[in-house]
Design an enzyme around this catalytic site. Structure first.
Site, PDB file in Angstrom:
ATOM      1  N   HIS A  13       0.859  -1.142  -0.017  1.00  0.00           N
ATOM      2  CA  HIS A  13      -0.265   0.110  -0.123  1.00  0.00           C
ATOM      3  C   HIS A  13       0.633   1.402   0.022  1.00  0.00           C
ATOM      4  O   HIS A  13       1.420   1.461   1.082  1.00  0.00           O
ATOM      5  CB  HIS A  13      -1.049  -0.056   1.282  1.00  0.00           C
ATOM      6  CG  HIS A  13      -1.900   1.244   1.323  1.00  0.00           C
ATOM      7  ND1 HIS A  13      -3.256   0.899   1.429  1.00  0.00           N
ATOM      8  CD2 HIS A  13      -1.733   2.688   1.070  1.00  0.00           C
ATOM      9  CE1 HIS A  13      -3.760   2.054   1.349  1.00  0.00           C
ATOM     10  NE2 HIS A  13      -2.962   3.174   1.122  1.00  0.00           N
ATOM     11  N   HIS A  15       1.448   5.459  -1.727  1.00  0.00           N
ATOM     12  CA  HIS A  15       1.267   6.613  -2.279  1.00  0.00           C
ATOM     13  C   HIS A  15       2.603   7.335  -2.701  1.00  0.00           C
ATOM     14  O   HIS A  15       3.302   7.513  -1.963  1.00  0.00           O
ATOM     15  CB  HIS A  15       0.472   7.673  -1.584  1.00  0.00           C
ATOM     16  CG  HIS A  15      -0.578   7.252  -0.914  1.00  0.00           C
ATOM     17  ND1 HIS A  15      -1.786   7.370  -1.720  1.00  0.00           N
ATOM     18  CD2 HIS A  15      -1.008   6.327   0.141  1.00  0.00           C
ATOM     19  CE1 HIS A  15      -2.970   6.881  -0.885  1.00  0.00           C
ATOM     20  NE2 HIS A  15      -2.627   6.184   0.178  1.00  0.00           N
ATOM     21  N   ASN A  41      -5.041   7.671  -5.993  1.00  0.00           N
ATOM     22  CA  ASN A  41      -5.773   8.784  -5.822  1.00  0.00           C
ATOM     23  C   ASN A  41      -4.831   9.866  -6.223  1.00  0.00           C
ATOM     24  O   ASN A  41      -4.757  10.903  -5.092  1.00  0.00           O
ATOM     25  CB  ASN A  41      -6.135   9.040  -4.264  1.00  0.00           C
ATOM     26  CG  ASN A  41      -4.873   8.932  -3.297  1.00  0.00           C
ATOM     27  OD1 ASN A  41      -3.873   8.047  -3.422  1.00  0.00           O
ATOM     28  ND2 ASN A  41      -5.171   9.424  -1.996  1.00  0.00           N
ATOM     29  N   LYS A  99      -9.326   0.042  -6.062  1.00  0.00           N
ATOM     30  CA  LYS A  99      -9.385   0.537  -4.649  1.00  0.00           C
ATOM     31  C   LYS A  99     -10.397   1.530  -4.545  1.00  0.00           C
ATOM     32  O   LYS A  99     -11.006   2.167  -5.252  1.00  0.00           O
ATOM     33  CB  LYS A  99      -8.116   1.769  -4.772  1.00  0.00           C
ATOM     34  CG  LYS A  99      -8.200   2.716  -3.297  1.00  0.00           C
ATOM     35  CD  LYS A  99      -7.470   1.718  -2.134  1.00  0.00           C
ATOM     36  CE  LYS A  99      -7.530   2.551  -0.685  1.00  0.00           C
ATOM     37  NZ  LYS A  99      -6.471   3.279  -0.573  1.00  0.00           N
ATOM     38  N   HIS A 136     -10.601   1.450   1.810  1.00  0.00           N
ATOM     39  CA  HIS A 136     -10.178   2.442   2.701  1.00  0.00           C
ATOM     40  C   HIS A 136     -11.702   2.218   3.586  1.00  0.00           C
ATOM     41  O   HIS A 136     -12.548   2.949   3.000  1.00  0.00           O
ATOM     42  CB  HIS A 136     -10.071   3.837   2.248  1.00  0.00           C
ATOM     43  CG  HIS A 136      -9.820   4.816   3.086  1.00  0.00           C
ATOM     44  ND1 HIS A 136      -8.481   5.587   3.412  1.00  0.00           N
ATOM     45  CD2 HIS A 136     -10.484   5.091   4.292  1.00  0.00           C
ATOM     46  CE1 HIS A 136      -8.628   6.102   4.346  1.00  0.00           C
ATOM     47  NE2 HIS A 136      -9.923   6.125   4.926  1.00  0.00           N
ATOM     48  N   HIS A 174      -4.883  -0.430   5.855  1.00  0.00           N
ATOM     49  CA  HIS A 174      -4.516   0.432   6.951  1.00  0.00           C
ATOM     50  C   HIS A 174      -5.175   0.087   7.961  1.00  0.00           C
ATOM     51  O   HIS A 174      -6.119   0.979   8.705  1.00  0.00           O
ATOM     52  CB  HIS A 174      -4.176   1.766   6.730  1.00  0.00           C
ATOM     53  CG  HIS A 174      -5.086   2.489   5.791  1.00  0.00           C
ATOM     54  ND1 HIS A 174      -6.515   2.449   6.041  1.00  0.00           N
ATOM     55  CD2 HIS A 174      -5.000   3.047   4.602  1.00  0.00           C
ATOM     56  CE1 HIS A 174      -7.057   3.100   4.892  1.00  0.00           C
ATOM     57  NE2 HIS A 174      -6.002   3.581   4.152  1.00  0.00           N
ATOM     58  N   LEU A 219      -4.893   9.275   8.078  1.00  0.00           N
ATOM     59  CA  LEU A 219      -6.339   8.413   7.939  1.00  0.00           C
ATOM     60  C   LEU A 219      -6.200   7.151   7.721  1.00  0.00           C
ATOM     61  O   LEU A 219      -5.440   6.928   6.606  1.00  0.00           O
ATOM     62  CB  LEU A 219      -7.263   9.252   7.103  1.00  0.00           C
ATOM     63  CG  LEU A 219      -7.645  10.819   7.799  1.00  0.00           C
ATOM     64  CD1 LEU A 219      -8.382  11.606   6.798  1.00  0.00           C
ATOM     65  CD2 LEU A 219      -8.337  10.704   9.049  1.00  0.00           C
ATOM     66  N   ASP A 247       1.343   2.716   3.659  1.00  0.00           N
ATOM     67  CA  ASP A 247       0.552   3.928   3.498  1.00  0.00           C
ATOM     68  C   ASP A 247       1.313   5.053   3.387  1.00  0.00           C
ATOM     69  O   ASP A 247       0.908   6.090   3.867  1.00  0.00           O
ATOM     70  CB  ASP A 247      -0.627   3.869   4.225  1.00  0.00           C
ATOM     71  CG  ASP A 247      -1.615   4.965   3.954  1.00  0.00           C
ATOM     72  OD1 ASP A 247      -1.717   5.138   2.825  1.00  0.00           O
ATOM     73  OD2 ASP A 247      -2.490   5.324   4.762  1.00  0.00           O
TER      74      ASP A 247
HETATM   75  O1  DOR Z   1      -3.355   9.546   5.880  1.00  0.00           O
HETATM   76  C1  DOR Z   1      -3.902   9.294   4.518  1.00  0.00           C
HETATM   77  N1  DOR Z   1      -3.109   9.908   3.565  1.00  0.00           N
HETATM   78  N2  DOR Z   1      -4.732   8.365   4.303  1.00  0.00           N
HETATM   79  C2  DOR Z   1      -5.227   8.047   3.179  1.00  0.00           C
HETATM   80  O2  DOR Z   1      -6.307   7.249   3.282  1.00  0.00           O
HETATM   81  C3  DOR Z   1      -4.914   8.652   1.900  1.00  0.00           C
HETATM   82  C4  DOR Z   1      -3.327   9.225   2.121  1.00  0.00           C
HETATM   83  C5  DOR Z   1      -3.150  10.275   1.253  1.00  0.00           C
HETATM   84  O3  DOR Z   1      -3.174   9.938  -0.134  1.00  0.00           O
HETATM   85  O4  DOR Z   1      -2.395  11.292   1.362  1.00  0.00           O
HETATM   86 ZN    ZN Z   2      -3.436   5.417   1.509  1.00  0.00          ZN
END
Ligand code: DOR
Ligand code: ZN
Length: 339
Positions: A13, A15, A41, A99, A136, A174, A219, A247
């Site tokens: 997971h 980003h 995202n 997702k 999520h 997460h 989150l 994450d």
């Molecule tokens: O803390 C987070 N940041 N939780 C998420 O689900 C998305 C992520 C983000 O893309 O910044």
């Molecule tokens: Zn995430």
């Protein structure tokens, strides 16, 4: 010098964004991990196979010379996703999952799904093509306490999804609560969860006690200590339903240190070191390899990696920033270092 050598891990997971941030963060992940499940995202979200392939190419271009790293792409599920797109995704060797973001749950989730029950025909297609659904798992109701949003999502939606789609592979991403761990443990063997380093290392005091600390804000939000203990037990249990997903979610420092700061902890610079610290504190370093390197690959039906990575027990201080991104535990000591 004490060292720890394990099979090269996968981050299930992650980003990495695009543009300048991608260039900064991707080499950190590629140094440690053989593969990563890349979150979709972006702005705009990655909703089609064509967009996922373009994003994949952007990622491939910033992998440092001589480093062997494979991005595993995902698509962002929306109410407008078509059955044809799901079929295309199933046929594409570079797309590994969809997702699901509840609309408004987190960063760039505006295009997410407002009513999960309305997309059941899409979930049926994912089940048919055996494409994993990554969730999520938080409700977004304004009147639902932020610390309860994961539990309520499980009760209101997830139990029903699992009942209706018994063959659908699902990752509750997460996981942050005892409720999530209990749910995953009691669900069928298609249901798994990722756990982040910050949820293993910190409880909600890290954000709120002794001054507000925006770099610990993510989150789902950090929970109370009893939940952290349950997550430690799950991660170190040797149960293959729980595996590594950082994450890691970079945001520019000024957007986190802000009157309305963004959610996300940047951990990719030392992801494995952070997990090693959590596992060592639990006297379970021998369980790190399964969690980090085997169970995620097994869930996704990928061959386990064959190379290894080595960590050394040595103290070092986390940088103030990587370009304009403040890392998790900035200025503090870490006790493991990848060599
Ligand atoms: O803390 C987070 N940041 N939780 C998420 O689900 C998305 C992520 C983000 O893309 O910044
Ligand atoms: Zn995430």
């Amino acid at each position: 010098m004490k060292t720890l050598t394990i099979t090269r891990p996968d981050d299930c997971h992650l980003h990495v964004r695009n543009g300048a941030i991608l260039k900064t963060v991707l080499p950190h992940t590629a140094r440690q991990f053989a593969r990563a499940i890349i979150m979709p995202n972006l702005k705009p979200p990655v909703t089609t196979v064509a967009q996922a392939l373009a994003y994949r190419n952007e990622i491939l271009q910033v992998i440092p010379e001589g480093v062997n790293f494979t991005p595993l792409m995902t698509l962002y599920l929306t109410a407008a996703t078509t059955l044809e797109e799901i079929k295309r995704a199933a046929e594409c060797e570079h797309v590994y999952a969809f997702k699901l973001y509840p609309a408004g749950a987190t960063t760039n989730s505006d295009a997410g799904v407002a009513d999960v029950t309305k997309i059941y025909p899409l979930l049926a297609a994912l089940e048919k093509y055996d494409l994993p659904l990554l969730i999520h798992g938080e409700v977004t109701d304004e009147d639902c306490d932020i610390f309860d949003r994961e539990r309520v999502f499980i009760e209101r939606y997830l139990i029903n999804i699992v009942e209706n789609f018994p063959a659908l592979r699902i990752v509750l991403e997460h996981a942050t609560t005892k409720d999530a761990v209990e749910f995953v443990n009691s669900a069928n063997d298609k249901i798994a969860a990722t756990i982040t380093p910050q949820h293993l290392l910190f409880n909600r005091n890290a954000i709120l006690a002794g001054g507000i600390k925006p770099h610990y804000y993510c989150l789902p939000i950090l929970k109370r200590e009893a939940h952290r203990q349950t997550l430690i037990n799950a991660a170190t249990s040797g149960n293959p339903k729980f595996f590594l997903g950082t994450d890691s979610a970079p945001h520019l420092t000024h957007l986190k240190e802000n009157a309305c700061g963004c959610a996300g902890c940047y951990s990719a610079f030392a992801a494995l070191e952070l997990y090693a610290q959590a596992f060592e504190q639990a006297n379970a370093l021998d369980k790190l390899e399964g969690f980090a390197s085997f169970y995620g690959a097994d869930f996704y039906g990928l061959p386990r990696n064959v190379e290894t990575v080595t960590l050394e027990k040595t103290n070092w201080t986390v940088s103030a920033s990587y370009d304009e991104i403040t890392p998790l535990k900035t200025g503090e000591l870490l006790c493991w270092k990848m060599i």
